[in-house]
Design a protein around this motif. Structure first.
Motif, PDB file in Angstrom:
ATOM      1  N   SER A 185     -12.506  -1.502 -12.654  1.00  9.23           N
ATOM      2  CA  SER A 185     -11.573  -2.164 -12.247  1.00  9.23           C
ATOM      3  C   SER A 185     -11.342  -3.801 -12.688  1.00  9.23           C
ATOM      4  O   SER A 185     -10.302  -4.009 -13.266  1.00  9.23           O
ATOM      5  CB  SER A 185     -11.160  -2.143 -10.706  1.00  9.23           C
ATOM      6  N   PHE A 186     -12.539  -3.981 -12.568  1.00  4.05           N
ATOM      7  CA  PHE A 186     -12.744  -5.567 -12.990  1.00  4.05           C
ATOM      8  C   PHE A 186     -12.811  -5.771 -14.540  1.00  4.05           C
ATOM      9  O   PHE A 186     -12.255  -6.732 -15.140  1.00  4.05           O
ATOM     10  CB  PHE A 186     -13.979  -6.388 -12.354  1.00  4.05           C
ATOM     11  N   ALA A 187     -13.382  -4.866 -15.282  1.00  5.97           N
ATOM     12  CA  ALA A 187     -13.458  -4.788 -16.713  1.00  5.97           C
ATOM     13  C   ALA A 187     -12.174  -4.797 -17.300  1.00  5.97           C
ATOM     14  O   ALA A 187     -11.798  -5.433 -18.477  1.00  5.97           O
ATOM     15  CB  ALA A 187     -14.402  -3.646 -17.205  1.00  5.97           C
ATOM     16  N   LEU A 188     -11.014  -3.954 -16.549  1.00  4.42           N
ATOM     17  CA  LEU A 188     -10.032  -3.589 -17.006  1.00  4.42           C
ATOM     18  C   LEU A 188      -8.966  -4.739 -16.659  1.00  4.42           C
ATOM     19  O   LEU A 188      -7.738  -4.788 -16.911  1.00  4.42           O
ATOM     20  CB  LEU A 188      -9.581  -2.296 -16.734  1.00  4.42           C
ATOM     21  N   GLY A 189      -9.445  -5.519 -15.918  1.00  6.62           N
ATOM     22  CA  GLY A 189      -8.720  -6.625 -15.306  1.00  6.62           C
ATOM     23  C   GLY A 189      -7.614  -6.047 -14.251  1.00  6.62           C
ATOM     24  O   GLY A 189      -6.492  -6.796 -14.040  1.00  6.62           O
ATOM     25  N   GLN A 190      -7.798  -5.161 -13.660  1.00  5.39           N
ATOM     26  CA  GLN A 190      -7.057  -4.650 -12.513  1.00  5.39           C
ATOM     27  C   GLN A 190      -7.887  -4.308 -11.159  1.00  5.39           C
ATOM     28  O   GLN A 190      -7.949  -3.097 -10.625  1.00  5.39           O
ATOM     29  CB  GLN A 190      -6.450  -3.420 -13.032  1.00  5.39           C
ATOM     30  N   PRO A 191      -8.326  -5.394 -10.665  1.00  5.92           N
ATOM     31  CA  PRO A 191      -9.040  -5.138  -9.450  1.00  5.92           C
ATOM     32  C   PRO A 191      -8.064  -4.545  -8.315  1.00  5.92           C
ATOM     33  O   PRO A 191      -8.784  -3.961  -7.170  1.00  5.92           O
ATOM     34  CB  PRO A 191      -9.647  -6.746  -9.113  1.00  5.92           C
ATOM     35  N   GLU A 192      -6.821  -4.839  -8.202  1.00  8.38           N
ATOM     36  CA  GLU A 192      -6.220  -4.122  -7.274  1.00  8.38           C
ATOM     37  C   GLU A 192      -6.013  -2.788  -7.319  1.00  8.38           C
ATOM     38  O   GLU A 192      -5.634  -1.987  -6.158  1.00  8.38           O
ATOM     39  CB  GLU A 192      -4.614  -4.681  -7.452  1.00  8.38           C
ATOM     40  N   ALA A 193      -6.581  -2.241  -8.204  1.00 13.21           N
ATOM     41  CA  ALA A 193      -6.713  -0.525  -8.326  1.00 13.21           C
ATOM     42  C   ALA A 193      -7.673  -0.192  -7.383  1.00 13.21           C
ATOM     43  O   ALA A 193      -7.654   0.926  -6.830  1.00 13.21           O
ATOM     44  CB  ALA A 193      -7.316  -0.279  -9.756  1.00 13.21           C
ATOM     45  N   MET A 194      -8.657  -1.091  -6.673  1.00 11.18           N
ATOM     46  CA  MET A 194      -9.569  -0.310  -5.858  1.00 11.18           C
ATOM     47  C   MET A 194      -8.701  -0.387  -4.467  1.00 11.18           C
ATOM     48  O   MET A 194      -9.284   0.856  -3.657  1.00 11.18           O
ATOM     49  CB  MET A 194     -10.725  -1.553  -5.481  1.00 11.18           C
ATOM     50  N   LEU A 195      -7.614  -1.040  -4.124  1.00 13.53           N
ATOM     51  CA  LEU A 195      -6.951  -0.987  -3.143  1.00 13.53           C
ATOM     52  C   LEU A 195      -6.110   0.592  -3.119  1.00 13.53           C
ATOM     53  O   LEU A 195      -5.978   1.265  -2.052  1.00 13.53           O
ATOM     54  CB  LEU A 195      -5.729  -2.034  -2.839  1.00 13.53           C
ATOM     55  N   ILE A 196      -5.504   0.957  -4.275  1.00 15.37           N
ATOM     56  CA  ILE A 196      -4.845   2.151  -4.398  1.00 15.37           C
ATOM     57  C   ILE A 196      -6.061   3.369  -4.128  1.00 15.37           C
ATOM     58  O   ILE A 196      -5.581   4.291  -3.401  1.00 15.37           O
ATOM     59  CB  ILE A 196      -4.228   2.086  -5.766  1.00 15.37           C
ATOM     60  N   ILE A 282     -12.585  -3.389   9.163  1.00 13.78           N
ATOM     61  CA  ILE A 282     -11.284  -3.485   8.660  1.00 13.78           C
ATOM     62  C   ILE A 282     -11.167  -2.827   7.478  1.00 13.78           C
ATOM     63  O   ILE A 282     -12.108  -3.063   6.548  1.00 13.78           O
ATOM     64  CB  ILE A 282     -10.796  -4.999   8.627  1.00 13.78           C
ATOM     65  N   SER A 283     -10.219  -2.074   7.351  1.00 11.24           N
ATOM     66  CA  SER A 283     -10.214  -1.219   5.911  1.00 11.24           C
ATOM     67  C   SER A 283      -9.706  -2.352   5.022  1.00 11.24           C
ATOM     68  O   SER A 283      -8.801  -3.268   5.169  1.00 11.24           O
ATOM     69  CB  SER A 283      -8.900  -0.185   6.242  1.00 11.24           C
ATOM     70  N   LEU A 284      -9.923  -2.017   3.694  1.00 16.65           N
ATOM     71  CA  LEU A 284      -9.399  -2.568   2.744  1.00 16.65           C
ATOM     72  C   LEU A 284      -7.921  -2.742   2.512  1.00 16.65           C
ATOM     73  O   LEU A 284      -7.181  -3.929   2.345  1.00 16.65           O
ATOM     74  CB  LEU A 284      -9.801  -1.970   1.294  1.00 16.65           C
ATOM     75  N   LYS A 285      -7.405  -1.807   2.972  1.00 16.09           N
ATOM     76  CA  LYS A 285      -5.431  -1.838   3.014  1.00 16.09           C
ATOM     77  C   LYS A 285      -5.475  -2.749   4.211  1.00 16.09           C
ATOM     78  O   LYS A 285      -4.181  -3.601   4.069  1.00 16.09           O
ATOM     79  CB  LYS A 285      -5.142  -0.500   3.399  1.00 16.09           C
ATOM     80  N   THR A 286      -5.784  -2.775   5.116  1.00 18.62           N
ATOM     81  CA  THR A 286      -5.650  -3.814   6.253  1.00 18.62           C
ATOM     82  C   THR A 286      -5.790  -5.294   5.892  1.00 18.62           C
ATOM     83  O   THR A 286      -5.010  -6.125   6.214  1.00 18.62           O
ATOM     84  CB  THR A 286      -6.378  -3.595   7.520  1.00 18.62           C
ATOM     85  N   LEU A 287      -6.911  -5.555   5.189  1.00 20.17           N
ATOM     86  CA  LEU A 287      -7.227  -6.810   4.607  1.00 20.17           C
ATOM     87  C   LEU A 287      -6.177  -7.095   3.706  1.00 20.17           C
ATOM     88  O   LEU A 287      -5.623  -8.247   3.793  1.00 20.17           O
ATOM     89  CB  LEU A 287      -8.499  -6.870   3.732  1.00 20.17           C
ATOM     90  N   ALA A 288      -5.561  -6.296   3.042  1.00 19.75           N
ATOM     91  CA  ALA A 288      -4.447  -6.941   1.800  1.00 19.75           C
ATOM     92  C   ALA A 288      -3.283  -7.010   2.710  1.00 19.75           C
ATOM     93  O   ALA A 288      -2.662  -7.988   2.340  1.00 19.75           O
ATOM     94  CB  ALA A 288      -4.374  -5.603   0.967  1.00 19.75           C
ATOM     95  N   LEU A 289      -3.013  -6.262   3.599  1.00 17.34           N
ATOM     96  CA  LEU A 289      -1.768  -6.754   4.517  1.00 17.34           C
ATOM     97  C   LEU A 289      -2.052  -8.191   5.452  1.00 17.34           C
ATOM     98  O   LEU A 289      -0.872  -8.924   5.226  1.00 17.34           O
ATOM     99  CB  LEU A 289      -1.730  -5.579   5.607  1.00 17.34           C
ATOM    100  N   LEU A 290      -3.087  -8.223   5.762  1.00 14.30           N
ATOM    101  CA  LEU A 290      -3.334  -9.608   6.475  1.00 14.30           C
ATOM    102  C   LEU A 290      -3.163 -10.854   5.547  1.00 14.30           C
ATOM    103  O   LEU A 290      -2.770 -11.863   5.780  1.00 14.30           O
ATOM    104  CB  LEU A 290      -4.836  -9.726   7.116  1.00 14.30           C
TER     105      LEU A 290
END
Length: 307
Positions: A185-196, A282-290
């Protein structure tokens, strides 16, 4: 009598030579087949994670005494202009503690012109012409609990440390695949993919990130530049940045705390530490919402301190 002693000594010497030859042959076999096994597993993991086209290495050295495979002359990215060049990446004690991870790596001394455009731009922004460093990664697994520690030391930039404790809620999550997905995800420049992929499968229990200055801040923000703005303007700018990052609202008490700590570090750059210790995981999804709501600093029990 002397003949008997001579005969016994000759037999002992012959046995010693045979044992030495057998030991050398055994070490050779361990090194040969251990290296082949390690290379097979490494290749399988690279192909499974989709990184085989991004990671090239010259050879694999296998230490028969520690059972440690090491990738030699590793390149991440294109062959001609990679993102990074590593002189060696050692997978310590592999596969004895698998799937625990114990890795040491050495970043090969590389000029900016020999690396990719993205890395070149980062180096120039940091004011360095040559990249050189070393680091390590440790990760242990006990049931659903995973504890990890990362250390990175870049010459003329600084030392960064990261330690985390997480829970894996979904038992179908495979740790080697999770690690590969993080790298991909970081190599491809898409760290947000981890949230998905893992937004509801991973809970954060604690996180600590530290940075120790060794030249970067003084090059980016020399005292003469800092003196051009008033302290209040600088505090306001940091508060706005914390708002943009989703840490806190710009006019909140939390934003003021962040601004004071960060500005204190920028004025006297030594060490900056960010810690996150939520009351409950706290889940990764909740961290993103915060972060989206601008309350990540307060609701995750985050602290930022300068020393």
């Amino acid at each position: 009598m002397n003949l008997n002693i001579t005969t016994k000594l000759a037999k002992a010497l012959t046995a010693l030579i045979l044992l030495s030859c057998l030991a050398i042959f055994a070490l050779y076999l361990i090194q040969k087949f251990g290296g082949q096994y390690a290379e097979q597993k490494i290749q399988e993991q690279l192909e499974r994670s989709g990184l085989s086209s991004f990671v090239q290495y010259e050879s694999i050295h296998f230490d028969p005494f520690t059972l440690t495979p090491s990738l030699e002359n590793v390149r991440f990215g294109s062959d001609n202009a990679p993102w990074l060049r590593f002189a060696r990446i050692s997978l310590n004690q592999y596969p004895i503690k698998y799937p625990d991870l114990d890795v040491d790596f050495w970043i090969q001394e590389s000029t900016a012109d020999s690396l990719s455009r993205d890395t070149r731009q980062l180096m120039r922004a940091a004011g360095i012409t040559t990249l050189l460093g070393k680091g390590s990664l440790r990760s242990t697994i006990e049931g659903e609990h995973v504890a990890s520690e990362f250390q990175l030391d870049i010459k003329d930039v600084g030392k960064m440390s990261l330690s985390s404790n997480i829970n894996i809620l979904n038992q179908t999550v495979n740790m080697p695949e999770l690690r590969s997905d993080i790298i991909a995800s970081f190599a491809l420049g898409q760290p947000e993919a981890m949230l998905i992929m893992y937004g509801e499968a991973i809970e954060l229990r604690s996180l600590t990130v530290g940075y120790q200055e060794s030249g970067l801040i003084n090059r980016l923000l020399p005292p003469s530049t800092m003196a051009q703005e008033s302290k209040q303007t600088q505090l306001d700018n940091v508060a706005l940045a914390s708002h943009a990052l989703g840490l806190a609202m710009a006019d909140s008490q939390e934003a003021k705390q962040i601004a004071n700590s960060v500005l204190g570090f920028l004025l006297k750059p030594e060490k900056l530490t960010l810690s996150m210790s939520p009351t409950s995981p706290i889940s990764l999804k909740t961290l993103a919402l915060l972060a989206h709501e601008g309350t990540l600093y307060k609701d995750s029990k985050m602290t930022i301190t300068n020393q």
